[in-house]
Design a protein around this motif. Structure first.
Motif: not given
Length: 289
Positions: A180, A229, A257
């Motif tokens: 992420t 993500i 994330p």
């Protein structure tokens, strides 16, 4: 000899000429009275729905094409493969960001929205409502897949994110944080207004590097977590699939994330854009401190 272009003259970018846009207000109730706000919510909902529909359908299609129970001699090169799945995710992000960037900013991901909120690019109201729209869109997108491919959907895991066997939860969490970070860092870099002003002579199609970031991260982390993500993507698949394993691992696809997005926001705003130095300079130059 070519004429030197001085600061301020046409064709020359000067840092002194650039002014950062003001930060978005923390709470802006006026947004709730504007049609553009609701139009942006609709755009985020539809974009996330289409994103989940195409990508989850790709995952299930690949698994059905390589199922050893259906194919006597499984072809290791059958279907789109992991490379094709990564292209489906990255390509859809490229297409959808391109289509919605001018309407909603093309977030299509609560982690991206969270990172932009921390950087004061969007207000709290807009950030929360975007996340709600994205999660609802993801659930509807996976719901369409389940409606059209019900037998295949359950058999092949529903496209749900789960930690793969042989990996610890710490490894899965780290993969989501780093993945992420790569995505949100790319978003900040591709949409940096100062960079756009400085490099205005070089056309930059922002959705392209963002889509490539999603593609590359999927190549790296599909074997570990299936690549989240994107909390909306993970939630939508978990809600429709509704199996214990998907829910047990769900926290990884939210904590990872959000932490990765926060680190990317801090890195871009305070390190690359020197926000910390500017704040320190302002503090030292204040005679009343």
């Amino acid at each position: 000899m070519a004429k030197e272009i001085g600061p301020g003259e046409p064709g020359q970018f000067s840092a002194k000429d650039y002014q950062d846009p003001p930060p978005a207000p923390l709470i802006d109730p006026v947004e709730l009275t504007k049609w553009s706000f609701y139009r942006a919510l609709i755009a985020e909902f539809i974009a996330t729905m289409l994103f989940l529909y195409i990508t989850v359908l790709t995952v299930i299609g690949y698994k059905s094409q390589t199922d050893p129970n259906l194919i006597p001699v499984p072809d290791q090169c059958g279907g789109v493969g992991i490379l094709g799945i990564a292209w489906a995710f990255g390509g859809m992000i490229f297409v959808l960001v391109y289509c919605t960037a001018g309407i909603s900013g093309g977030h299509i991901n609560p982690a991206v929205t969270f990172g932009l909120f921390l950087a004061r690019k969007v207000s709290l109201i807009r950030a929360v409502m975007y996340m709600v729209a994205q999660c609802l869109g993801a659930i509807c997108g996976v719901g369409l897949v389940k409606a059209f491919q019900k037998s295949h959907y359950k058999r092949y895991g529903g496209g749900a994110n789960e930690l793969a066997d042989g990996y610890s939860k710490g490894v899965g969490l780290a993969a989501e944080i780093i993945g992420t970070f790569v995505l949100v860092y790319t978003v900040f870099s591709a949409t940096d207004p100062k960079r756009s002003a400085r490099d205005s002579h070089v056309p930059v199609l922002a959705p392209l590097p963002i889509g490539f970031a999603v593609f590359m991260v999927h190549l790296a982390t599909i074997p570990i977590t299936g690549t989240g993500i994107n909390p909306a993507r993970s939630l939508g698949a978990a809600v429709m699939y509704n199996k214990e394993k998907a829910w047990d691992d769900q926290w990884i696809f939210w904590v990872g994330p959000f932490v990765g997005a926060a680190i990317a926001a801090f890195y871009h705003q305070f390190i690359l854009r020197a926000g910390a130095i500017k704040a320190l300079g302002s503090f030292r130059s204040n005679p009343h401190v």
